[in-house]
Design a protein around this motif. Structure first.
Motif, short mmCIF file in Angstrom:
data_model
loop_
_atom_site.label_atom_id
_atom_site.label_comp_id
_atom_site.label_asym_id
_atom_site.label_seq_id
_atom_site.Cartn_x
_atom_site.Cartn_y
_atom_site.Cartn_z
N LEU A 264 0.83 -1.21 0.00
CA LEU A 264 0.00 0.00 0.00
C LEU A 264 0.87 1.27 0.00
O LEU A 264 0.81 2.08 0.92
CB LEU A 264 -0.99 -0.02 1.18
CG LEU A 264 -1.90 -1.26 1.27
CD1 LEU A 264 -2.88 -1.10 2.43
CD2 LEU A 264 -2.65 -1.51 -0.02
N ASN A 265 1.66 1.40 -1.03
CA ASN A 265 2.53 2.58 -1.21
C ASN A 265 3.46 2.82 -0.03
O ASN A 265 3.72 3.96 0.36
CB ASN A 265 1.69 3.85 -1.44
CG ASN A 265 0.95 3.77 -2.76
OD1 ASN A 265 1.47 3.23 -3.72
ND2 ASN A 265 -0.27 4.27 -2.77
N GLY A 266 3.95 1.75 0.55
CA GLY A 266 4.92 1.88 1.63
C GLY A 266 4.30 2.16 2.99
O GLY A 266 5.02 2.32 3.98
N ARG A 267 2.98 2.19 3.08
CA ARG A 267 2.36 2.52 4.37
C ARG A 267 2.20 1.30 5.27
O ARG A 267 1.96 1.45 6.47
CB ARG A 267 0.99 3.17 4.14
CG ARG A 267 1.12 4.53 3.46
CD ARG A 267 -0.23 5.02 3.00
NE ARG A 267 -0.98 5.70 4.05
CZ ARG A 267 -2.27 5.99 3.98
NH1 ARG A 267 -2.98 5.62 2.92
NH2 ARG A 267 -2.88 6.62 4.96
N VAL A 268 2.31 0.10 4.73
CA VAL A 268 2.20 -1.12 5.54
C VAL A 268 3.49 -1.91 5.44
O VAL A 268 3.97 -2.17 4.33
CB VAL A 268 1.03 -2.01 5.06
CG1 VAL A 268 0.97 -3.31 5.86
CG2 VAL A 268 -0.30 -1.26 5.17
N CYS A 269 4.07 -2.26 6.60
CA CYS A 269 5.26 -3.11 6.56
C CYS A 269 5.08 -4.26 7.55
O CYS A 269 4.26 -4.18 8.47
CB CYS A 269 6.52 -2.32 6.84
SG CYS A 269 6.60 -1.67 8.49
N LEU A 270 5.83 -5.30 7.33
CA LEU A 270 5.77 -6.51 8.15
C LEU A 270 7.11 -6.71 8.82
O LEU A 270 8.15 -6.56 8.16
CB LEU A 270 5.48 -7.72 7.26
CG LEU A 270 4.04 -8.07 6.89
CD1 LEU A 270 3.26 -6.88 6.37
CD2 LEU A 270 4.02 -9.20 5.87
N VAL A 271 7.09 -7.05 10.10
CA VAL A 271 8.34 -7.38 10.78
C VAL A 271 8.12 -8.61 11.67
O VAL A 271 6.99 -8.89 12.07
CB VAL A 271 8.88 -6.22 11.66
CG1 VAL A 271 9.16 -4.97 10.84
CG2 VAL A 271 7.93 -5.90 12.80
N VAL A 272 9.21 -9.30 11.96
CA VAL A 272 9.17 -10.36 12.97
C VAL A 272 9.76 -9.75 14.23
O VAL A 272 10.85 -9.16 14.18
CB VAL A 272 10.00 -11.58 12.53
CG1 VAL A 272 10.04 -12.63 13.64
CG2 VAL A 272 9.40 -12.18 11.26
N GLY A 273 9.06 -9.84 15.35
CA GLY A 273 9.60 -9.25 16.56
C GLY A 273 8.60 -9.26 17.70
O GLY A 273 7.59 -9.95 17.66
N ASP A 274 8.93 -8.44 18.70
CA ASP A 274 8.16 -8.35 19.93
C ASP A 274 7.39 -7.03 19.91
O ASP A 274 8.01 -5.97 19.77
CB ASP A 274 9.14 -8.40 21.11
CG ASP A 274 8.45 -8.37 22.45
OD1 ASP A 274 7.28 -7.91 22.55
OD2 ASP A 274 9.09 -8.80 23.43
#
Ligand code: ADP
Length: 187
Positions: free
Chosen positions: A12-22
């Protein structure tokens, strides 16, 4: 063939990102708690947020219960409190649906969790928000199905015109993120 980088987003044009973490370690304006309707703490994400955030969060939750939700916060709704000692500025507490307990309204309720949390963030002038995978732990929501409802809700909300510039989806394990990547509806 797509590289794994392209598959991982951002979306979504850089507005949503995914990370693995706490979730408790996220430095964003607001983090979302996968709370239960008592708002008095629990296990999983809820336990971690109260443990790291400290007593100030529980005090505000108790006051919200007393003044606004004496019967508990209904599934799909959200409220906002201080973040206490967490790196975020605020915590939004939302109650996910318990899978199989809502007469097939689970997807609607999970979408409401995300949309109501995003709405509260925008109303409080927040620009960045981090979510855990609500309902996919103790509440038993199948992660693949949750990915569909979650991504559709976020996509619909971001299309409504607002200043949120980062929606970060935080997965506890790489395998959880991989399921999301296989099933999301972002385009
Ligand atoms: P729910 O009761 O809504 O299912 P849980 O807290 O049991 O909420 O789990 C929601 C998801 O968050 C699960 O996928 C779980 O693995 C993940 N999770 C648990 N602890 C953390 C954490 N500290 N940070 C990020 N994700 C977490």
């Amino acid at each position: 063939m797509q590289t794994s980088k392209a598959l991982d987003g951002p979306f979504l044009n850089g507005r949503v990102c995914l990370v693995v973490g706490d979730i408790t370690k996220q430095t964003v304006d607001v983090i979302v708690n996968a709370a239960n309707s008592t708002l008095l703490g629990g296990g999983g994400v809820d336990g971690a947020i109260h443990r790291v955030g400290g007593a100030a969060i529980l005090e505000e939750c108790c006051e919200i219960r007393r003044s606004r939700y004496p019967q508990g916060l209904p599934s799909g709704e959200a409220v906002i409190t201080t973040a206490g000692n967490l790196p975020a500025r605020f915590v939004v507490h939302t109650v996910g649906p318990i899978y199989g307990r809502h007469d097939e309204r689970e997807a609607e309720l999970l979408a409401a969790c995300y949309k109501n949390s995003l709405r509260l963030a925008v109303q409080n002038s927040m620009l960045s928000i981090a979510f855990p995978a609500i309902s996919t732990g103790v509440y038993g929501y199948p992660p693949a199905e949750a990915a569909v409802a979650t991504s559709q809700a976020i996509m619909e909300f971001l299309a409504t015109g607002n200043l949120l510039n980062e929606v970060r989806l935080v997965f506890f394990k790489q395998s959880d993120m991989n399921v999301f990547l296989r099933h999301h509806k972002f385009r």
